[in-house]
Design a protein around this motif. Sequence first.
Motif, PDB file in Angstrom:
ATOM      1  N   GLY A 176      -1.675 -16.166 -13.328  1.00  0.00           N
ATOM      2  CA  GLY A 176      -2.870 -16.852 -12.884  1.00  0.00           C
ATOM      3  C   GLY A 176      -2.597 -18.305 -12.544  1.00  0.00           C
ATOM      4  O   GLY A 176      -1.583 -18.885 -12.947  1.00  0.00           O
ATOM      5  N   ILE A 177      -3.520 -18.900 -11.836  1.00  0.00           N
ATOM      6  CA  ILE A 177      -3.329 -20.280 -11.383  1.00  0.00           C
ATOM      7  C   ILE A 177      -3.333 -21.270 -12.546  1.00  0.00           C
ATOM      8  O   ILE A 177      -2.899 -22.414 -12.409  1.00  0.00           O
ATOM      9  CB  ILE A 177      -4.404 -20.653 -10.346  1.00  0.00           C
ATOM     10  N   GLU A 178      -3.775 -20.836 -13.734  1.00  0.00           N
ATOM     11  CA  GLU A 178      -3.780 -21.713 -14.905  1.00  0.00           C
ATOM     12  C   GLU A 178      -2.383 -21.997 -15.454  1.00  0.00           C
ATOM     13  O   GLU A 178      -2.199 -22.899 -16.266  1.00  0.00           O
ATOM     14  CB  GLU A 178      -4.610 -21.078 -16.028  1.00  0.00           C
ATOM     15  N   ALA A 179      -1.403 -21.213 -15.027  1.00  0.00           N
ATOM     16  CA  ALA A 179      -0.073 -21.275 -15.627  1.00  0.00           C
ATOM     17  C   ALA A 179       0.631 -22.601 -15.364  1.00  0.00           C
ATOM     18  O   ALA A 179       0.479 -23.212 -14.307  1.00  0.00           O
ATOM     19  CB  ALA A 179       0.792 -20.137 -15.087  1.00  0.00           C
ATOM     20  N   GLY A 180       1.429 -23.024 -16.342  1.00  0.00           N
ATOM     21  CA  GLY A 180       2.249 -24.211 -16.172  1.00  0.00           C
ATOM     22  C   GLY A 180       3.497 -23.894 -15.369  1.00  0.00           C
ATOM     23  O   GLY A 180       3.908 -22.742 -15.254  1.00  0.00           O
ATOM     24  N   GLY A 181       4.122 -24.924 -14.822  1.00  0.00           N
ATOM     25  CA  GLY A 181       5.326 -24.725 -14.031  1.00  0.00           C
ATOM     26  C   GLY A 181       5.030 -24.128 -12.676  1.00  0.00           C
ATOM     27  O   GLY A 181       3.903 -24.177 -12.174  1.00  0.00           O
ATOM     28  N   HIS A 182       6.063 -23.559 -12.060  1.00  0.00           N
ATOM     29  CA  HIS A 182       5.939 -23.091 -10.688  1.00  0.00           C
ATOM     30  C   HIS A 182       5.036 -21.872 -10.540  1.00  0.00           C
ATOM     31  O   HIS A 182       5.087 -20.946 -11.354  1.00  0.00           O
ATOM     32  CB  HIS A 182       7.322 -22.751 -10.128  1.00  0.00           C
ATOM     33  N   GLN A 183       4.236 -21.892  -9.485  1.00  0.00           N
ATOM     34  CA  GLN A 183       3.523 -20.697  -9.074  1.00  0.00           C
ATOM     35  C   GLN A 183       4.526 -19.773  -8.392  1.00  0.00           C
ATOM     36  O   GLN A 183       5.251 -20.176  -7.482  1.00  0.00           O
ATOM     37  CB  GLN A 183       2.394 -21.060  -8.110  1.00  0.00           C
ATOM     38  N   SER A 184       4.568 -18.528  -8.831  1.00  0.00           N
ATOM     39  CA  SER A 184       5.596 -17.604  -8.351  1.00  0.00           C
ATOM     40  C   SER A 184       5.151 -16.824  -7.124  1.00  0.00           C
ATOM     41  O   SER A 184       5.321 -15.605  -7.042  1.00  0.00           O
ATOM     42  CB  SER A 184       6.005 -16.638  -9.462  1.00  0.00           C
ATOM     43  N   THR A 185       4.581 -17.524  -6.156  1.00  0.00           N
ATOM     44  CA  THR A 185       4.196 -16.864  -4.917  1.00  0.00           C
ATOM     45  C   THR A 185       5.443 -16.330  -4.218  1.00  0.00           C
ATOM     46  O   THR A 185       6.499 -16.963  -4.236  1.00  0.00           O
ATOM     47  CB  THR A 185       3.472 -17.848  -3.987  1.00  0.00           C
ATOM     48  N   HIS A 186       5.316 -15.177  -3.572  1.00  0.00           N
ATOM     49  CA  HIS A 186       6.463 -14.582  -2.902  1.00  0.00           C
ATOM     50  C   HIS A 186       6.757 -15.258  -1.567  1.00  0.00           C
ATOM     51  O   HIS A 186       7.898 -15.239  -1.105  1.00  0.00           O
ATOM     52  CB  HIS A 186       6.230 -13.086  -2.693  1.00  0.00           C
ATOM     53  N   VAL A 215       1.943  -7.562 -17.301  1.00  0.00           N
ATOM     54  CA  VAL A 215       2.054  -8.670 -18.243  1.00  0.00           C
ATOM     55  C   VAL A 215       1.220  -9.809 -17.687  1.00  0.00           C
ATOM     56  O   VAL A 215       1.354 -10.169 -16.516  1.00  0.00           O
ATOM     57  CB  VAL A 215       3.522  -9.122 -18.413  1.00  0.00           C
ATOM     58  N   ALA A 216       0.341 -10.374 -18.501  1.00  0.00           N
ATOM     59  CA  ALA A 216      -0.527 -11.469 -18.051  1.00  0.00           C
ATOM     60  C   ALA A 216       0.110 -12.816 -18.376  1.00  0.00           C
ATOM     61  O   ALA A 216       0.706 -12.991 -19.443  1.00  0.00           O
ATOM     62  CB  ALA A 216      -1.886 -11.377 -18.732  1.00  0.00           C
ATOM     63  N   ALA A 217      -0.012 -13.785 -17.474  1.00  0.00           N
ATOM     64  CA  ALA A 217       0.516 -15.128 -17.701  1.00  0.00           C
ATOM     65  C   ALA A 217      -0.430 -16.154 -17.107  1.00  0.00           C
ATOM     66  O   ALA A 217      -0.915 -15.983 -15.992  1.00  0.00           O
ATOM     67  CB  ALA A 217       1.903 -15.271 -17.075  1.00  0.00           C
ATOM     68  N   GLY A 218      -0.704 -17.220 -17.879  1.00  0.00           N
ATOM     69  CA  GLY A 218      -1.538 -18.272 -17.318  1.00  0.00           C
ATOM     70  C   GLY A 218      -2.405 -18.986 -18.317  1.00  0.00           C
ATOM     71  O   GLY A 218      -3.539 -18.580 -18.564  1.00  0.00           O
ATOM     72  N   GLY A 219      -1.901 -20.049 -18.923  1.00  0.00           N
ATOM     73  CA  GLY A 219      -2.720 -20.952 -19.717  1.00  0.00           C
ATOM     74  C   GLY A 219      -3.092 -20.485 -21.106  1.00  0.00           C
ATOM     75  O   GLY A 219      -3.833 -21.178 -21.807  1.00  0.00           O
ATOM     76  N   MET A 220      -2.604 -19.334 -21.553  1.00  0.00           N
ATOM     77  CA  MET A 220      -3.005 -18.815 -22.866  1.00  0.00           C
ATOM     78  C   MET A 220      -2.276 -19.549 -23.992  1.00  0.00           C
ATOM     79  O   MET A 220      -1.071 -19.756 -23.933  1.00  0.00           O
ATOM     80  CB  MET A 220      -2.721 -17.313 -22.947  1.00  0.00           C
ATOM     81  N   MET A 221      -3.048 -19.913 -25.028  1.00  0.00           N
ATOM     82  CA  MET A 221      -2.503 -20.664 -26.162  1.00  0.00           C
ATOM     83  C   MET A 221      -2.925 -20.092 -27.511  1.00  0.00           C
ATOM     84  O   MET A 221      -2.446 -20.532 -28.546  1.00  0.00           O
ATOM     85  CB  MET A 221      -2.968 -22.121 -26.082  1.00  0.00           C
ATOM     86  N   ARG A 222      -3.836 -19.142 -27.525  1.00  0.00           N
ATOM     87  CA  ARG A 222      -4.395 -18.583 -28.754  1.00  0.00           C
ATOM     88  C   ARG A 222      -4.418 -17.054 -28.668  1.00  0.00           C
ATOM     89  O   ARG A 222      -4.483 -16.478 -27.586  1.00  0.00           O
ATOM     90  CB  ARG A 222      -5.831 -19.096 -28.991  1.00  0.00           C
ATOM     91  N   GLY A 223      -4.433 -16.442 -29.865  1.00  0.00           N
ATOM     92  CA  GLY A 223      -4.495 -14.998 -29.909  1.00  0.00           C
ATOM     93  C   GLY A 223      -5.746 -14.429 -29.275  1.00  0.00           C
ATOM     94  O   GLY A 223      -5.711 -13.349 -28.674  1.00  0.00           O
ATOM     95  N   ALA A 224      -6.866 -15.133 -29.381  1.00  0.00           N
ATOM     96  CA  ALA A 224      -8.110 -14.652 -28.776  1.00  0.00           C
ATOM     97  C   ALA A 224      -7.994 -14.578 -27.256  1.00  0.00           C
ATOM     98  O   ALA A 224      -8.578 -13.693 -26.617  1.00  0.00           O
ATOM     99  CB  ALA A 224      -9.272 -15.561 -29.170  1.00  0.00           C
ATOM    100  N   GLN A 225      -7.231 -15.509 -26.663  1.00  0.00           N
ATOM    101  CA  GLN A 225      -7.026 -15.466 -25.213  1.00  0.00           C
ATOM    102  C   GLN A 225      -6.136 -14.289 -24.836  1.00  0.00           C
ATOM    103  O   GLN A 225      -6.361 -13.638 -23.804  1.00  0.00           O
ATOM    104  CB  GLN A 225      -6.403 -16.780 -24.740  1.00  0.00           C
ATOM    105  N   ILE A 226      -5.140 -14.004 -25.668  1.00  0.00           N
ATOM    106  CA  ILE A 226      -4.315 -12.820 -25.437  1.00  0.00           C
ATOM    107  C   ILE A 226      -5.186 -11.572 -25.499  1.00  0.00           C
ATOM    108  O   ILE A 226      -5.067 -10.666 -24.669  1.00  0.00           O
ATOM    109  CB  ILE A 226      -3.180 -12.743 -26.471  1.00  0.00           C
ATOM    110  N   ALA A 227      -6.079 -11.527 -26.484  1.00  0.00           N
ATOM    111  CA  ALA A 227      -6.980 -10.382 -26.620  1.00  0.00           C
ATOM    112  C   ALA A 227      -7.830 -10.197 -25.369  1.00  0.00           C
ATOM    113  O   ALA A 227      -8.047  -9.065 -24.916  1.00  0.00           O
ATOM    114  CB  ALA A 227      -7.874 -10.566 -27.847  1.00  0.00           C
TER     115      ALA A 227
END
Length: 353
Positions: A176-186, A215-227
């Motif tokens: 997701g766009i919330e992720a840190g570092g590079h956006q992995s656009t193709h 696999v989800a990636a983007g800005g998650m920092m807590r278990g509730a966000q993983i849920a």
Amino acid sequence: MSSLTDLCRYPIVQAPMAGGPSSPQLVAAVAEAGGLGFLAAGYKTADAMRHEIEQVRAATGGAFGVNLFMPQPALADPAAVAAYQAYRGSLAAEAATYGTPLGDPGAGGGDDAWDTKVAALLAEPVPVVSFTFGCPTRDTLDAFARAGTYTIVTVTTAEEARDAQWAGADAVCAQGIEAGGHQSTHHDDPRADHTGIGLLSLITQVRETVDIPVVAAGGMMRGAQIAAALTAGADAAQLGTAFLACPESGAHPLHKQALTSPMFVRTALTRAFSGRPARSLVNRFVREHGPDAPAAYPQVHHVTSGLRGAAARAGDAQGMALWAGQGHRMARELPAGELVELLAAELRTAGRG
């Protein structure tokens, strides 16, 4: 070949963070705690990658992965070349301030030693290999499958996920766009800057497009966000910024401090450091150079590498690439193993453990 859920005790993946944060110590600690740790092979030689793999194997019997950067096209369009040259010229004052020359735009070429790294990983397979900035050919993915390696292609749209499944990937990592570092656009399209998709919407779109694990990636920092990501349809969650502050992380101390510093209160997508959109804490370098930075990766990355290194040596966080996701202020300075266990406990509390 093992399935994604067979590889680790918890659906928690430590993101590959190129440039130093994904140290062998961090990867081993995550694996020992039951998560899936990732080495970042980007910007390293094949020999350096092999050495880090050996270190992880010596420290843990747990599963881990290696992330590869896909080869990038040459900068050929005259307008793009002119924009790059103009940007390079605009960095002369930075070079003078830090007393260091600008880097060589051709350093390492545009393929990041792709062929050599792939050959090394096929000769001595690791449990998982993931890919950033594109999707390998079916022949390459089939070769990894024959070697018993699980493959994950990082995607930012449902269309990229569909293409990855067609090519033979075992799973996709929906970033997701919330992720840190590079956006992995193709395909790096400057017209699409800052128009990425939020994680929960992206998971749903990808889940409705492919029938392989997500696999989800983007800005998650807590278990509730993983849920929440698992509820939306993901099979696991990949966290990067959450692990940056761990003592095992190879991130610079100033980078770790900046995550929760009142001096850095927001993030932005910027091309300033590398020529590709990447989410960073907003500092002086981003403010001054972000608006003029061209789409020229990895040329801009190599040109600014000396500046970033000099800023770090000078203790100047205002000149460093402070990659961070939108949840950076929730960073917890915990040993990586404890963080994995805490995230797992939070996930259980949220009813998903």
